[in-house]
Write an enzyme that holds these catalytic residues in place. Structure first.
Site, PDB file in Angstrom:
ATOM      1  N   SER A  67       0.823  -1.210   0.000  1.00 42.67           N
ATOM      2  CA  SER A  67       0.000   0.000   0.000  1.00 42.67           C
ATOM      3  C   SER A  67       0.862   1.266   0.000  1.00 42.67           C
ATOM      4  O   SER A  67       2.016   1.257   0.444  1.00 42.67           O
ATOM      5  CB  SER A  67      -0.906   0.026   1.237  1.00 42.67           C
ATOM      6  OG  SER A  67      -1.783  -1.070   1.226  1.00 42.67           O
TER       7      SER A  67
HETATM    8  N1  SAM Z   1      -1.176  -4.787   4.035  1.00 43.34           N
HETATM    9  C1  SAM Z   1      -0.409  -5.060   2.844  1.00 43.34           C
HETATM   10  C2  SAM Z   1       0.980  -4.520   2.903  1.00 43.34           C
HETATM   11  O1  SAM Z   1       1.345  -3.859   3.885  1.00 43.34           O
HETATM   12  O2  SAM Z   1       1.722  -4.806   1.962  1.00 43.34           O
HETATM   13  C3  SAM Z   1      -1.078  -4.587   1.592  1.00 43.34           C
HETATM   14  C4  SAM Z   1      -2.266  -5.385   1.311  1.00 43.34           C
HETATM   15  S1  SAM Z   1      -2.780  -5.517  -0.374  1.00 43.34           S
HETATM   16  C5  SAM Z   1      -3.330  -3.894  -0.689  1.00 43.34           C
HETATM   17  C6  SAM Z   1      -4.250  -6.477  -0.068  1.00 43.34           C
HETATM   18  C7  SAM Z   1      -3.972  -7.914   0.339  1.00 43.34           C
HETATM   19  O3  SAM Z   1      -5.193  -8.500   0.779  1.00 43.34           O
HETATM   20  C8  SAM Z   1      -3.457  -8.772  -0.802  1.00 43.34           C
HETATM   21  O4  SAM Z   1      -2.250  -9.367  -0.442  1.00 43.34           O
HETATM   22  C9  SAM Z   1      -4.568  -9.814  -0.991  1.00 43.34           C
HETATM   23  O5  SAM Z   1      -4.081 -11.083  -1.390  1.00 43.34           O
HETATM   24  C10 SAM Z   1      -5.162  -9.858   0.400  1.00 43.34           C
HETATM   25  N2  SAM Z   1      -6.537 -10.377   0.496  1.00 43.34           N
HETATM   26  C11 SAM Z   1      -7.591 -10.195  -0.339  1.00 43.34           C
HETATM   27  N3  SAM Z   1      -8.683 -10.833   0.140  1.00 43.34           N
HETATM   28  C12 SAM Z   1      -8.308 -11.423   1.301  1.00 43.34           C
HETATM   29  C13 SAM Z   1      -8.992 -12.221   2.264  1.00 43.34           C
HETATM   30  N4  SAM Z   1     -10.281 -12.565   2.152  1.00 43.34           N
HETATM   31  N5  SAM Z   1      -8.291 -12.652   3.352  1.00 43.34           N
HETATM   32  C14 SAM Z   1      -6.987 -12.326   3.512  1.00 43.34           C
HETATM   33  N6  SAM Z   1      -6.290 -11.578   2.625  1.00 43.34           N
HETATM   34  C15 SAM Z   1      -6.946 -11.129   1.540  1.00 43.34           C
END
Ligand code: SAM
Length: 218
Positions: A67
């Site tokens: 992010s």
């Molecule tokens: N917090 C992260 C970082 O600091 O790099 C950025 C997160 S990225 C914007 C969103 C993440 O949410 C992705 O890695 C995606 O695979 C994950 N994601 C999407 N749906 C999800 C779910 N139901 N449970 C867990 N993770 C999920």
């Protein structure tokens, strides 16, 4: 293999990033100090290394992103993290947000849906001294075995607030979650005042990758 070195140049770049975040309205000094201390460039491979301290999201593989620092700082400020808080993060991704929370003294449980990212980040964070609990699975259903949580932060865009996550919030607990359609979401903060009374506050719009899963996008 990338060397995990934190030079005076990186420290200077972080100071500039903190200056940018202040300028954009981030006021929480504990959050700014965590950004100032935690090396974001550790999360970048050599091709993108020179961009590590730009206030932008970047690809981390598997179609996902680390992010934007402003987004991390904004969500973390809304979460009002205190040392010792038990925090659930949905969407581990690179682990940067988890590292910021850990740096602020939180006990972090983080869950990632994507197996490749889960494995990569679970192995990587201990190498840079970040001790958090990792889980692989559908975070839209939370982590019932570890509930309740003082704070829940969702780092992917949800179609609606997952009811299961609200149930897993402690009384007085806060949840920060972007809710909207697949392209734009509004940041919400939900405070669980009693079992039945939830205070909802609305903030700016953001663009997150979708929250998948049972209580996310199908
Ligand atoms: N917090 C992260 C970082 O600091 O790099 C950025 C997160 S990225 C914007 C969103 C993440 O949410 C992705 O890695 C995606 O695979 C994950 N994601 C999407 N749906 C999800 C779910 N139901 N449970 C867990 N993770 C999920």
């Amino acid at each position: 293999m990338l060397k995990l070195e934190d030079s005076y140049i990186h420290k200077g770049q972080r100071r500039n990033l903190v200056h940018t975040l202040r300028h954009k309205g981030i006021k929480d000094e504990a959050v700014l100090e965590a950004v100032n201390t935690f090396p974001r460039h550790f999360f970048f491979d050599s091709a993108l290394l020179s961009h590590a301290y730009e206030d932008k999201a970047f690809p981390i593989g598997e179609g996902q992103t680390i992010s934007q620092p402003y987004t991390v700082a904004f969500q973390t400020s809304l979460l009002q993290v205190k040392p010792g808080d038990k925090v659930l993060e949905i969407g581990t991704g690179s682990g940067y947000q988890a590292g910021i929370l850990y740096g602020m003294g939180a006990k972090v449980h983080t869950i990632e849906f994507n197996k490749v990212l889960y494995e990569r980040t679970r192995k990587f964070l201990p190498k840079i001294g970040i001790r958090v609990s990792h889980y692989c699975g559908d975070g839209s259903k939370g982590l019932p075995e570890q509930a309740p949580f003082d704070k829940i932060i969702v780092t992917a865009g949800a179609p609606a607030v997952p009811k299961t996550l609200l149930k897993q919030l402690a009384l007085g607990g806060l949840m920060v979650i972007p809710v909207g359609d697949r392209s734009t979401q509004q940041m919400l903060r939900l405070t669980k005042q009693t079992e039945k009374k939830i205070l909802k506050e609305n903030f700016d719009n953001f663009a997150f990758v979708p929250l998948l899963g049972e209580e996310g996008w199908q």
